[in-house]
Scaffold this active site. Structure first.
Site, short mmCIF file in Angstrom:
data_model
loop_
_atom_site.label_atom_id
_atom_site.label_comp_id
_atom_site.label_asym_id
_atom_site.label_seq_id
_atom_site.Cartn_x
_atom_site.Cartn_y
_atom_site.Cartn_z
N HIS A 49 0.85 -1.21 0.00
CA HIS A 49 0.00 0.00 0.00
C HIS A 49 0.88 1.25 0.00
CE1 HIS A 49 -3.99 1.87 1.57
NE2 HIS A 49 -3.27 2.79 0.93
N LEU A 52 2.63 6.43 -5.15
CA LEU A 52 3.80 6.96 -5.85
C LEU A 52 3.48 8.18 -6.71
CD1 LEU A 52 5.71 3.68 -6.78
CD2 LEU A 52 5.95 5.15 -4.76
N ASP A 140 -8.58 2.79 -3.60
CA ASP A 140 -8.07 3.38 -2.37
C ASP A 140 -8.12 4.91 -2.40
OD1 ASP A 140 -6.77 3.07 0.26
OD2 ASP A 140 -5.24 4.28 -0.73
N HIS A 167 -10.67 0.47 0.58
CA HIS A 167 -10.60 1.59 1.52
C HIS A 167 -11.98 1.66 2.16
CE1 HIS A 167 -9.51 5.92 2.52
NE2 HIS A 167 -10.84 5.95 2.65
N ASN A 265 -5.77 9.45 6.88
CA ASN A 265 -7.10 8.87 6.75
C ASN A 265 -6.98 7.36 6.54
OD1 ASN A 265 -9.87 8.70 6.52
ND2 ASN A 265 -9.88 9.16 4.34
N ASP A 292 1.10 2.79 3.86
CA ASP A 292 0.21 3.80 3.28
C ASP A 292 1.00 5.08 3.02
OD1 ASP A 292 -1.98 5.10 2.26
OD2 ASP A 292 -3.09 5.24 4.14
N HIS A 296 2.88 14.37 0.20
CA HIS A 296 2.29 15.61 -0.32
C HIS A 296 3.37 16.68 -0.32
CE1 HIS A 296 -1.89 14.21 -0.25
NE2 HIS A 296 -1.65 13.69 0.94
#
Length: 405
Positions: A49, A52, A140, A167, A265, A292, A296
């Protein structure tokens, strides 16, 4: 030359064991520097998970930077989620991602296919044609709200033999929240997210998996009720596995700060939930640990809990924080941690190991410094943590992809 490095964790893979042993003993192989007792050799880690971000969002991450971050963290296999532009909901769209992976990845990157067109939850993607080219299917980042769409998706995916990884989030119950509902949310005037938004979606999907026979996987489990339902479903024989992430195992609402590094989340849950996750990890209800990894830009993560984007980075911190806080504190054994990070993910998702391994100095002390990350995303709640364990080498299919300077 005898081998003094700890390679016992490779014993389950005789060919890899022999290969690593020969490499450590060969003065011409370039690895004799690691043939001392301070080094431990593990099978390459496998993360089912990761995000990219390419194509479409390369200002956040690229396949090149993300896969190198994986190598820096000891990973040799990464399963890339499909929230991209274009979304890989057809072979035509998937081809853009595949070309970038062929060109730029330094470890194995396995793309997911989307479940629905554009991840909009309305029309099924080209599941049957995509199946041979993807590792699994997921939307997801988007819960699939309509039960009839999820049922049909599971029926089709079951026919392909692939996994559907969901998800699990009911947006009608999230209330536009940003963190777990509770004291911190109230004191800071923030909307809270109920645990029901996760476990009710898990309950629905488990029932659909019972009825369709789909190979089902629950993404980023974060609360006690989800663990309990998955444990019961497994006991009934439902073909379900699940993952959780390091931050849910090591942090809870008592650790919250009004900082984008603590916004993900699902959100960090309560101490009771964290204890349930640890118990589920130990008893095998939780099959694997996935990061996960969701990078950002600095600007997107600089707006506090209220307005920052959801998601943190994880590939370059996962093993060290888990080894320090779980293995050294005797919550998990080292073999259990390697099982959840390298073995079970491969078994479930059908990924081979080959000549892929990673070498760590478990005695090395370091402070987690996001400025040392190879990922373009530097936002982590573990910044400043003092940990043990440094990745010294990552070899993917016999090729050195990362070596600590």
């Amino acid at each position: 030359m005898s081998v003094r490095a700890n390679i016992q964790t490779l014993a389950g893979w005789p060919e890899l064991y022999s290969y690593v042993k020969s490499q450590l003993s060969d003065p011409d192989g370039g690895l004799t520097a690691f043939n001392t007792e301070e080094f431990a050799v593990f099978p390459g880690f496998c993360d089912v998970h990761v995000h990219l971000r390419e194509p479409g969002f390369s200002y956040k991450e690229t396949v090149a930077t993300g896969s190198y971050a994986g190598a820096h963290g000891g990973y040799t296999d990464l399963c890339a989620m499909p929230n991209l532009d274009p979304v890989p909901d057809s072979l035509t769209n998937l081809a853009y991602e595949q070309e970038i992976i062929r060109r730029d990845s330094v470890v194995h990157v396995h793309p997911y296919g989307a479940v629905t067109v554009g991840q909009q939850g309305e029309t099924l993607a080209e599941l049957e044609s995509l199946a041979p080219a993807v590792v699994a299917f997921s939307d997801d980042g988007h819960g699939i709200a309509r039960e009839e769409i999820m049922r049909r998706a599971m029926e089709v995916v079951a026919g392909t033999g692939k996994i559907l990884a969901d998800h699990c989030e009911d947006l009608s119950l999230t209330n536009g929240g940003v963190i777990q509902e509770g004291v911190f949310a109230r004191e800071h005037g923030l909307r809270g997210i109920s645990k029901e938004s996760e476990w009710k979606a898990v309950a629905r999907d488990l029932q659909l998996a019972r009825e369709t026979g789909c190979r089902f996987h629950v993404c980023h489990v974060s609360c006690k009720e989800s663990v309990e339902q998955i444990r019961a479903a497994k006991a009934e024989g439902v073909d379900v596995t699940c993952e959780t992430a390091p931050h849910y195992l090591l942090l809870d609402t008592e650790d919250l700060q009004d900082d984008g590094a603590f916004k993900m989340n699902p959100p960090l849950r309560t101490k009771e939930d964290r204890r349930a996750l640890l118990e589920g990890l130990k008893d095998g209800t939780i099959d694997m640990i996935a990061t996960d990894h969701a990078p950002h830009s600095a600007e997107e993560k600089s707006k506090g809990l209220r307005d920052s984007a959801f998601g943190i980075t994880g590939l370059e911190t996962a093993f060290s924080v888990l080894y320090t806080r779980l293995v050294e504190e005797k919550i998990l054994t080292l073999p259990q941690l390697i099982d959840r990070m390298a073995i079970r993910p491969r078994e479930r998702f059908g990924l081979s190991l080959g000549k892929s391994f990673t070498i760590w100095n478990l005695r090395a002390e370091r402070t987690i410094d996001p400025e040392s990350f190879f990922s373009l995303g530097h936002c982590t709640p573990f910044a400043g943590w003092k940990v043990h364990g440094r990745c010294c080498l990552t070899v993917c299919d016999g090729r050195i992809m990362y070596r600590h300077a």
